[in-house]
Design a protein around this motif. Structure first.
Motif, PDB file in Angstrom:
ATOM      1  N   LYS A   4       0.506  -0.961  -0.114  1.00 32.78           N
ATOM      2  CA  LYS A   4      -0.013  -0.115  -0.577  1.00 32.78           C
ATOM      3  C   LYS A   4       1.032   1.264   0.213  1.00 32.78           C
ATOM      4  O   LYS A   4       0.639   2.218  -0.761  1.00 32.78           O
ATOM      5  CB  LYS A   4      -1.075  -0.144   0.914  1.00 32.78           C
ATOM      6  N   ILE A   5       1.583   0.944   1.356  1.00 27.90           N
ATOM      7  CA  ILE A   5       2.899   2.368   0.962  1.00 27.90           C
ATOM      8  C   ILE A   5       3.482   2.774  -0.638  1.00 27.90           C
ATOM      9  O   ILE A   5       3.934   3.773  -0.860  1.00 27.90           O
ATOM     10  CB  ILE A   5       4.300   2.525   2.063  1.00 27.90           C
ATOM     11  N   GLU A   6       4.114   1.299  -1.377  1.00 24.98           N
ATOM     12  CA  GLU A   6       4.529   1.921  -2.286  1.00 24.98           C
ATOM     13  C   GLU A   6       4.022   2.221  -3.521  1.00 24.98           C
ATOM     14  O   GLU A   6       4.872   2.292  -4.345  1.00 24.98           O
ATOM     15  CB  GLU A   6       5.820   0.074  -2.264  1.00 24.98           C
ATOM     16  N   ARG A   7       2.798   1.418  -3.449  1.00 28.99           N
ATOM     17  CA  ARG A   7       1.830   1.912  -4.994  1.00 28.99           C
ATOM     18  C   ARG A   7       2.299   3.839  -5.885  1.00 28.99           C
ATOM     19  O   ARG A   7       2.280   4.556  -4.463  1.00 28.99           O
ATOM     20  CB  ARG A   7       0.748   1.275  -4.915  1.00 28.99           C
ATOM     21  N   GLY A   8       2.370   3.626  -6.777  1.00 31.81           N
ATOM     22  CA  GLY A   8       2.542   5.105  -7.147  1.00 31.81           C
ATOM     23  C   GLY A   8       4.087   5.461  -7.082  1.00 31.81           C
ATOM     24  O   GLY A   8       3.632   6.845  -6.885  1.00 31.81           O
ATOM     25  N   ILE A   9       4.889   5.652  -6.421  1.00 27.44           N
ATOM     26  CA  ILE A   9       5.952   6.359  -5.794  1.00 27.44           C
ATOM     27  C   ILE A   9       6.698   5.379  -6.599  1.00 27.44           C
ATOM     28  O   ILE A   9       7.855   4.292  -7.057  1.00 27.44           O
ATOM     29  CB  ILE A   9       6.240   5.841  -4.155  1.00 27.44           C
ATOM     30  N   LYS A  10       7.978   6.688  -7.173  1.00 32.98           N
ATOM     31  CA  LYS A  10       9.220   6.420  -7.713  1.00 32.98           C
ATOM     32  C   LYS A  10       9.565   6.436  -6.723  1.00 32.98           C
ATOM     33  O   LYS A  10      10.244   7.188  -6.059  1.00 32.98           O
ATOM     34  CB  LYS A  10       9.010   7.440  -8.876  1.00 32.98           C
ATOM     35  N   PHE A  11      10.829   5.273  -6.950  1.00 32.43           N
ATOM     36  CA  PHE A  11      12.074   5.284  -5.469  1.00 32.43           C
ATOM     37  C   PHE A  11      13.680   5.387  -6.954  1.00 32.43           C
ATOM     38  O   PHE A  11      13.624   5.578  -7.818  1.00 32.43           O
ATOM     39  CB  PHE A  11      11.651   3.610  -5.234  1.00 32.43           C
ATOM     40  N   SER A  12      14.079   6.363  -5.601  1.00 37.29           N
ATOM     41  CA  SER A  12      15.363   6.905  -5.649  1.00 37.29           C
ATOM     42  C   SER A  12      16.468   5.639  -4.557  1.00 37.29           C
ATOM     43  O   SER A  12      15.796   5.078  -3.226  1.00 37.29           O
ATOM     44  CB  SER A  12      15.462   8.235  -5.904  1.00 37.29           C
ATOM     45  N   THR A  13      17.457   5.894  -5.179  1.00 40.48           N
ATOM     46  CA  THR A  13      18.673   5.495  -4.061  1.00 40.48           C
ATOM     47  C   THR A  13      19.585   6.188  -3.504  1.00 40.48           C
ATOM     48  O   THR A  13      20.341   5.964  -2.778  1.00 40.48           O
ATOM     49  CB  THR A  13      19.993   3.975  -4.443  1.00 40.48           C
ATOM     50  N   ASN A  14      18.836   7.483  -4.155  1.00 43.17           N
ATOM     51  CA  ASN A  14      19.063   9.115  -3.559  1.00 43.17           C
ATOM     52  C   ASN A  14      18.390   8.993  -2.586  1.00 43.17           C
ATOM     53  O   ASN A  14      17.155  10.372  -2.915  1.00 43.17           O
ATOM     54  CB  ASN A  14      19.541   9.604  -4.283  1.00 43.17           C
ATOM     55  N   LYS A  15      19.275   9.597  -0.878  1.00 45.40           N
ATOM     56  CA  LYS A  15      17.945   9.983   0.450  1.00 45.40           C
ATOM     57  C   LYS A  15      17.191  11.961   0.360  1.00 45.40           C
ATOM     58  O   LYS A  15      16.664  12.451  -0.003  1.00 45.40           O
ATOM     59  CB  LYS A  15      18.547  10.422   1.495  1.00 45.40           C
ATOM     60  N   GLU A  16      18.135  12.603  -1.003  1.00 44.23           N
ATOM     61  CA  GLU A  16      18.559  14.082  -0.980  1.00 44.23           C
ATOM     62  C   GLU A  16      17.260  14.458  -1.972  1.00 44.23           C
ATOM     63  O   GLU A  16      16.231  15.058  -1.847  1.00 44.23           O
ATOM     64  CB  GLU A  16      19.469  14.455  -1.642  1.00 44.23           C
ATOM     65  N   ASP A  17      16.326  13.355  -2.710  1.00 36.83           N
ATOM     66  CA  ASP A  17      15.540  13.089  -4.257  1.00 36.83           C
ATOM     67  C   ASP A  17      14.244  12.970  -3.182  1.00 36.83           C
ATOM     68  O   ASP A  17      13.645  13.781  -3.669  1.00 36.83           O
ATOM     69  CB  ASP A  17      15.546  12.146  -4.493  1.00 36.83           C
ATOM     70  N   VAL A  18      14.160  12.798  -1.230  1.00 30.65           N
ATOM     71  CA  VAL A  18      13.163  12.689  -0.351  1.00 30.65           C
ATOM     72  C   VAL A  18      13.165  13.006   0.530  1.00 30.65           C
ATOM     73  O   VAL A  18      13.350  13.004   1.389  1.00 30.65           O
ATOM     74  CB  VAL A  18      12.913  11.189  -0.624  1.00 30.65           C
ATOM     75  N   PRO A  19      13.052  14.730   0.548  1.00 28.43           N
ATOM     76  CA  PRO A  19      13.713  15.460   1.432  1.00 28.43           C
ATOM     77  C   PRO A  19      12.535  15.821   2.699  1.00 28.43           C
ATOM     78  O   PRO A  19      12.714  15.973   3.646  1.00 28.43           O
ATOM     79  CB  PRO A  19      14.077  17.031   1.254  1.00 28.43           C
ATOM     80  N   ASN A  20      11.129  15.425   1.745  1.00 28.63           N
ATOM     81  CA  ASN A  20      10.039  15.082   3.099  1.00 28.63           C
ATOM     82  C   ASN A  20       9.646  14.286   3.192  1.00 28.63           C
ATOM     83  O   ASN A  20       8.561  13.616   3.587  1.00 28.63           O
ATOM     84  CB  ASN A  20       8.969  16.609   1.756  1.00 28.63           C
ATOM     85  N   GLY A  21      10.184  12.761   3.350  1.00 31.39           N
ATOM     86  CA  GLY A  21       9.400  12.098   3.092  1.00 31.39           C
ATOM     87  C   GLY A  21       9.777  11.042   4.405  1.00 31.39           C
ATOM     88  O   GLY A  21      10.051  12.007   5.579  1.00 31.39           O
ATOM     89  N   ARG A  22       8.606  10.740   4.736  1.00 32.16           N
ATOM     90  CA  ARG A  22       8.864  10.205   5.994  1.00 32.16           C
ATOM     91  C   ARG A  22       9.033   8.667   6.246  1.00 32.16           C
ATOM     92  O   ARG A  22       9.337   8.175   5.342  1.00 32.16           O
ATOM     93  CB  ARG A  22       7.176   9.660   6.572  1.00 32.16           C
ATOM     94  N   PRO A  23       9.408   8.071   7.689  1.00 33.33           N
ATOM     95  CA  PRO A  23      10.419   7.694   7.920  1.00 33.33           C
ATOM     96  C   PRO A  23       9.417   5.716   8.110  1.00 33.33           C
ATOM     97  O   PRO A  23       8.562   6.041   8.472  1.00 33.33           O
ATOM     98  CB  PRO A  23      10.988   7.075   8.949  1.00 33.33           C
ATOM     99  N   CYS A  24       9.475   4.605   6.688  1.00 33.48           N
ATOM    100  CA  CYS A  24       8.850   3.939   6.549  1.00 33.48           C
ATOM    101  C   CYS A  24       9.273   2.479   6.149  1.00 33.48           C
ATOM    102  O   CYS A  24      10.678   2.774   6.320  1.00 33.48           O
ATOM    103  CB  CYS A  24       7.492   3.961   5.878  1.00 33.48           C
ATOM    104  N   TRP A  25       9.333   0.738   7.155  1.00 35.05           N
ATOM    105  CA  TRP A  25       9.549  -0.247   7.220  1.00 35.05           C
ATOM    106  C   TRP A  25       8.721  -0.852   6.674  1.00 35.05           C
ATOM    107  O   TRP A  25       7.563  -1.106   7.146  1.00 35.05           O
ATOM    108  CB  TRP A  25      10.274  -0.245   8.426  1.00 35.05           C
TER     109      TRP A  25
END
Length: 174
Positions: A64-85
């Motif tokens: 549910k969390i990952e659907r529709g999300i474009k993932f990057s290996t660079n943390k700087e691309d997601v400055p407002n990201g909330r931590p999920c596990w």
């Protein structure tokens, strides 16, 4: 029997072979299904905003969390990201019954509004493998996440929790 009779016979049905994740090695191949891993005893637990829940879609990066999300290996691309596990939880069975045999946690950052996220896919794959190999790697989880995971595991099946190793109980004792 004539040639015509042979052509009218229904084709023989072959036994259907089941597919599972195949591990490639340099050893001689021993036939269909050799070296496979059974993922049927692994659950995907998602922890988001202090809540833990099982999401089978995570096995294919479609939680549910990952659907529709474009993932990057660079943390700087997601400055407002909330931590999920994602926590991979392996279940095993002994003469007493089933128990939680392995659990490994993988971090992600998700910005649902921007539809951007950060994760290291190699870490997710390696941690899934470690859970299958009956390891516990939960040190990166914070106290809130550990509490949520423990609550989910106990409420899902208290008997499995009781039969689980002290390593798991100590790792989630907050």
């Amino acid at each position: 029997m004539s040639e015509q009779d042979n052509n009218q016979r229904p084709p023989e049905k072959k036994e259907k072979k089941s597919l599972s994740l195949n591990v490639v090695s340099n050893k001689e191949h021993r036939g269909f299904g050799a070296g496979t891993i059974d993922l049927s005893d692994v659950a995907c637990v998602m922890i988001d905003n202090g809540e833990a829940y099982i999401d089978v879609g995570a096995m294919h990066a479609k939680s549910k969390i990952e659907r529709g999300i474009k993932f990057s290996t660079n943390k700087e691309d997601v400055p407002n990201g909330r931590p999920c596990w994602i926590v991979w939880v392996a279940v095993d069975r002994n003469e007493e019954g089933a128990f939680y045999a392995g659990a490994t946690a993988c971090p992600m950052l998700v910005d649902s509004e921007a539809r951007r996220g950060w994760k290291i896919l190699a870490q997710h794959v390696n941690n899934l493998d470690y859970a299958i190999k009956r390891r516990f790697m939960l040190d990166e989880l914070g106290a809130e996440e550990k509490q949520a995971l423990k609550k989910l595991l106990v409420s899902h099946n208290a008997e499995w929790w009781e039969r689980s190793s002290d390593k798991l109980k100590e790792a989630l004792n907050v």
